[in-house]
Scaffold this motif. Structure first.
Motif, PDB file in Angstrom:
ATOM      1  N   VAL A   1       7.725  10.772   8.116  1.00  0.00           N
ATOM      2  CA  VAL A   1       6.710  10.261   8.109  1.00  0.00           C
ATOM      3  C   VAL A   1       6.649   8.802   8.357  1.00  0.00           C
ATOM      4  O   VAL A   1       7.573   7.935   8.374  1.00  0.00           O
ATOM      5  N   THR A   2       5.590   8.459   9.123  1.00  0.00           N
ATOM      6  CA  THR A   2       5.688   6.777   9.807  1.00  0.00           C
ATOM      7  C   THR A   2       4.195   6.524   9.460  1.00  0.00           C
ATOM      8  O   THR A   2       3.167   7.183   9.343  1.00  0.00           O
ATOM      9  N   SER A   3       4.168   5.159   9.348  1.00  0.00           N
ATOM     10  CA  SER A   3       2.511   4.440   9.239  1.00  0.00           C
ATOM     11  C   SER A   3       2.481   3.125  10.292  1.00  0.00           C
ATOM     12  O   SER A   3       3.489   2.774  10.580  1.00  0.00           O
ATOM     13  N   GLN A   4       1.366   2.970  10.770  1.00  0.00           N
ATOM     14  CA  GLN A   4       1.143   2.009  11.660  1.00  0.00           C
ATOM     15  C   GLN A   4      -0.266   1.414  11.418  1.00  0.00           C
ATOM     16  O   GLN A   4      -1.496   1.964  11.167  1.00  0.00           O
ATOM     17  N   GLY A   5      -0.383  -0.019  11.266  1.00  0.00           N
ATOM     18  CA  GLY A   5      -1.584  -0.454  11.074  1.00  0.00           C
ATOM     19  C   GLY A   5      -2.181  -0.544  12.582  1.00  0.00           C
ATOM     20  O   GLY A   5      -1.692  -0.294  13.554  1.00  0.00           O
TER      21      GLY A   5
END
Length: 262
Positions: free
Chosen positions: A236-240
């Motif tokens: 799992v990764t997140s990005q603005g």
């Protein structure tokens, strides 16, 4: 795979959504300078009723088993068209099916309108040498296309744009689209007065919403253990990310009087 467990995924061919995120009334209060031109626009913009896909019972159960929230309509569509049969003979059966890398959800942090996102027209009258006050109204001189888009590069940008559009429309209640067109000859009957010895300028702007937030990605697996079914999300990764999304069929007006040409 044993015959006691049947699993099938049907490819997404079209989205047959019927319900909508749109509120009956806009949640974002419109300034008095912003007018709806949907009935006046000479260019018929396609309707953008934002769809909400209702998950099936199986899809709902699978989504609830995930440690990461799933909002992506395309992934929900696949889960809706997935069948997994229950069988008492499935005891001891194990399987892990990879559904791919997905943009899973979008979390909004800010939804802010810019009522003067892009100037699309100018009407003016020079009454410096006139004999009496005059009046002007808005008339679109030429067709204008107004486009929005993501403010940065992200993987799976089409999925991200769809989720951002859904969230921004839900929060604002405004008719949003990543492209809107104002047709030549579009008019409104509001009157603006130009007194003697003045020049009157009527500016028309296409408004837009600035949407900002965070998108979450992950690798999605369906895990079968006997008759138990679940979704497991890994890596799992997140990005603005941000986006500009025009408000469809709306114009914001600005009027000014001057002594000299602008």
């Amino acid at each position: 795979m044993k015959k006691s467990v049947l699993f099938s995924i049907i490819a997404v061919l079209s989205l047959g959504f019927t319900s909508s995120f749109y509120a009956v009334e806009a949640k974002q209060k419109l300034p008095v300078s912003v007018l709806d031109i949907s009935k006046d626009n000479t260019y018929p913009n396609p309707s953008h009723n934002i769809p909400y896909l209702q998950p099936s019972e199986l899809a709902k159960n699978l989504m609830e088993s995930s440690s990461v929230e799933i909002q992506n309509p395309d992934l929900i569509k696949i889960l809706n068209e997935t069948t997994i049969s229950d069988s008492p003979l499935a005891f001891g059966y194990r399987a892990k099916i990879y559904l791919g890398q997905w943009a899973l959800n979008y979390e909004s942090s800010e939804t802010v309108p810019n009522w003067e996102y892009q100037k699309v027209n100018t009407n003016y009258f020079d009454n410096r040498g006139g004999a009496a006050p005059v009046q002007i109204t808005y008339k679109q001189e030429e067709q204008k296309s107004v486009s929005g888009g993501l403010t940065g590069e992200v993987p799976m940008k089409d999925d991200v744009k769809n989720m951002m559009l859904l969230k921004a429309a839900e929060k604002s209640g405004l008719p949003l689209a990543f492209e809107t067109v104002i047709g030549a000859g579009t008019k409104k009957d509001q009157i603006y007065n130009v007194p003697l010895k003045k020049m009157g300028y009527l500016f028309a702007y296409a408004p837009a919403v600035n949407e900002k937030g965070k998108v979450t990605y992950g690798e999605v697996y369906i895990v079968l253990k006997g008759n138990k079914k679940s979704i497991v999300v890994q890596n799992v990764t997140s990005q603005g990310i941000g986006a500009w999304i025009p408000v469809q069929d709306h114009i914001s007006f600005g009027y000014s009087l001057t002594d000299q040409p602008r």
